[in-house]
Design a protein around this motif. Structure first.
Motif, PDB file in Angstrom:
ATOM      1  N   PRO A 217       0.808  -1.227   0.000  1.00 34.67           N
ATOM      2  CA  PRO A 217       0.000   0.000   0.000  1.00 34.67           C
ATOM      3  C   PRO A 217       0.838   1.273   0.000  1.00 34.67           C
ATOM      4  N   ALA A 218       1.952   1.272   0.736  1.00 36.84           N
ATOM      5  CA  ALA A 218       2.816   2.453   0.777  1.00 36.84           C
ATOM      6  C   ALA A 218       3.445   2.711  -0.586  1.00 36.84           C
ATOM      7  N   LEU A 219       3.823   1.637  -1.289  1.00 30.75           N
ATOM      8  CA  LEU A 219       4.422   1.795  -2.612  1.00 30.75           C
ATOM      9  C   LEU A 219       3.390   2.306  -3.613  1.00 30.75           C
ATOM     10  N   GLY A 220       2.173   1.783  -3.526  1.00 30.29           N
ATOM     11  CA  GLY A 220       1.117   2.234  -4.424  1.00 30.29           C
ATOM     12  C   GLY A 220       0.817   3.708  -4.241  1.00 30.29           C
ATOM     13  N   LYS A 221       0.809   4.159  -2.997  1.00 22.94           N
ATOM     14  CA  LYS A 221       0.545   5.567  -2.710  1.00 22.94           C
ATOM     15  C   LYS A 221       1.664   6.445  -3.260  1.00 22.94           C
ATOM     16  N   ALA A 222       2.912   5.987  -3.108  1.00 30.26           N
ATOM     17  CA  ALA A 222       4.048   6.782  -3.572  1.00 30.26           C
ATOM     18  C   ALA A 222       4.072   6.917  -5.087  1.00 30.26           C
ATOM     19  N   LEU A 223       3.754   5.833  -5.781  1.00 25.32           N
ATOM     20  CA  LEU A 223       3.798   5.846  -7.246  1.00 25.32           C
ATOM     21  C   LEU A 223       2.494   6.314  -7.872  1.00 25.32           C
ATOM     22  N   GLN A 224       1.443   6.393  -7.042  1.00 20.02           N
ATOM     23  CA  GLN A 224       0.108   6.725  -7.553  1.00 20.02           C
ATOM     24  C   GLN A 224      -0.326   5.736  -8.633  1.00 20.02           C
ATOM     25  N   GLU A 225      -0.030   4.474  -8.345  1.00 18.75           N
ATOM     26  CA  GLU A 225      -0.398   3.389  -9.245  1.00 18.75           C
ATOM     27  C   GLU A 225      -0.872   2.207  -8.423  1.00 18.75           C
ATOM     28  N   THR A 226      -1.546   1.289  -9.072  1.00 17.57           N
ATOM     29  CA  THR A 226      -2.010   0.078  -8.398  1.00 17.57           C
ATOM     30  C   THR A 226      -0.868  -0.928  -8.301  1.00 17.57           C
ATOM     31  N   ILE A 227      -0.667  -1.469  -7.110  1.00 15.50           N
ATOM     32  CA  ILE A 227       0.353  -2.489  -6.886  1.00 15.50           C
ATOM     33  C   ILE A 227      -0.321  -3.840  -6.757  1.00 15.50           C
ATOM     34  N   VAL A 228       0.049  -4.777  -7.597  1.00 16.80           N
ATOM     35  CA  VAL A 228      -0.492  -6.131  -7.550  1.00 16.80           C
ATOM     36  C   VAL A 228       0.599  -7.070  -7.044  1.00 16.80           C
TER      37      VAL A 228
END
Length: 321
Positions: free
Chosen positions: A51-62
């Motif tokens: 979730p932290a990575l998704g927020k930083a990149l503003q992309e969905t992390i699967v």
């Protein structure tokens, strides 16, 4: 035991033990590859940080598990990924610091991976059966020197960190032990509890409950300093082999094609995540101290580890099939 602890920590965080997607607005999905089966350390750390990575990149992390060949299959997928596909890797550091030195025909090198962030580091501990005649680490050294090649030491498998820790101990302490490889740390620990082998190196979290239950005895830990979770266990360095260390790390990695700006953004996201009180509490329940390193600092540490293990692998003629 370690898997149970990790799963318990994941449940405490409300993390499912199946692939998940951490959503953020905009952009295309980024695959966060875990090169091992669900339920292990890399898998849990991947789900924790997604979730932290998704927020930083503003992309969905699967989050996706691609197990096989000791982590090689998933790692190869990441290093070979090209735009528009985006991939990241969460794995123990062996895929960077050990595996490239073990396999001559490996399709990737360390230069194909960028260390982004250190998610956790902890040390291997040398344990013996509870009824062992060895009460201290010095007892092992004395016995090994009196009867070279008689004492047995287990590992989670040939070429793994626990095997290399044993080889490193033999080299630096100038002793000879008989290496007994197992298929995973679980069987090695079980045979140590049962007295079928004399000792084994393993991560402290995986045996802490067995130590507390009196089923194993810890002689020394392979860290620069004593663990805050088991401060009564002396370090190997202070017990007769100065400077000895054999650390385990879980890290976030990216393909070499990822821009530096994105690397730094991801590292900052991990730093913020690691400083969150909830994260700190969860890690300490797992007997793991939070680590705060920049991408450059993590790379420097891993490069030093890589050089150390590469030299040992060559000198000890470590082979894997």
């Amino acid at each position: 035991m370690l898997k149970k602890l990790l799963c318990a920590a994941g449940i405490a965080l409300g993390l499912p033990l199946v692939p998940i997607a951490a959503s953020a607005q905009g952009g295309q999905p980024v695959q966060l590859i875990v090169p091992y089966n669900p339920g292990g350390g890399s898998d849990l750390f991947g789900r924790m940080v997604a979730p932290a990575l998704g927020k930083a990149l503003q992309e969905t992390i699967v989050v996706e598990n691609r197990a096989g060949a000791g982590g090689i299959i998933g790692t190869e997928a990441v290093v070979k990924s090209t735009p528009p596909n985006k991939m990241l890797l969460v794995s123990d550091s062996a895929v960077y610091s050990i595996i490239p030195s073990l396999y001559a025909s490996l399709s990737y090198s360390r230069n194909d991976l960028i260390p982004v962030a250190n998610l956790a580091s902890f040390g291997n501990v040398l344990v013996v059966p509870a009824n062992s005649r060895f009460k201290t680490f010095q007892d092992v050294l004395e016995a090994a020197r009196k009867t070279p090649g008689k004492l047995t030491i287990g590992s989670s498998g040939a070429g793994g960190i626990t095997h290399l820790a044993a080889e490193k101990l033999m080299e630096q302490a100038e002793i000879k032990l008989v290496h007994v490889p197992y298929k995973g740390s679980g069987p090695a620990i079980s045979d140590t509890v049962g007295g079928h082998i004399d000792m084994v190196f393993t991560g402290l979290p995986s045996v802490l409950e067995l130590l507390r239950a009196g089923k194993l005895r810890a002689l020394a830990i392979a860290t620069p300093n004593r663990s805050p979770y088991a401060s009564d266990i002396p370090t190997i360095s202070e017990s007769g082999v100065p400077g000895f260390s054999a650390m385990i790390s879980q890290g976030l990695f990216a393909p070499a094609t990822m821009p530096e700006a994105e690397i730094n953004k991801l590292n900052e996201a991990v730093q913020d995540f690691m400083r969150d009180p909830k994260t700190v509490e969860t890690l300490r329940k797992m007997m793991v101290e939070p680590v705060y390193q920049s991408a450059d600092e993590y790379k420097q540490w891993l490069d030093a580890e890589s050089n150390d293990w590469a030299g040992l692998i060559k000198r000890a003629n470590v082979k894997v099939e």
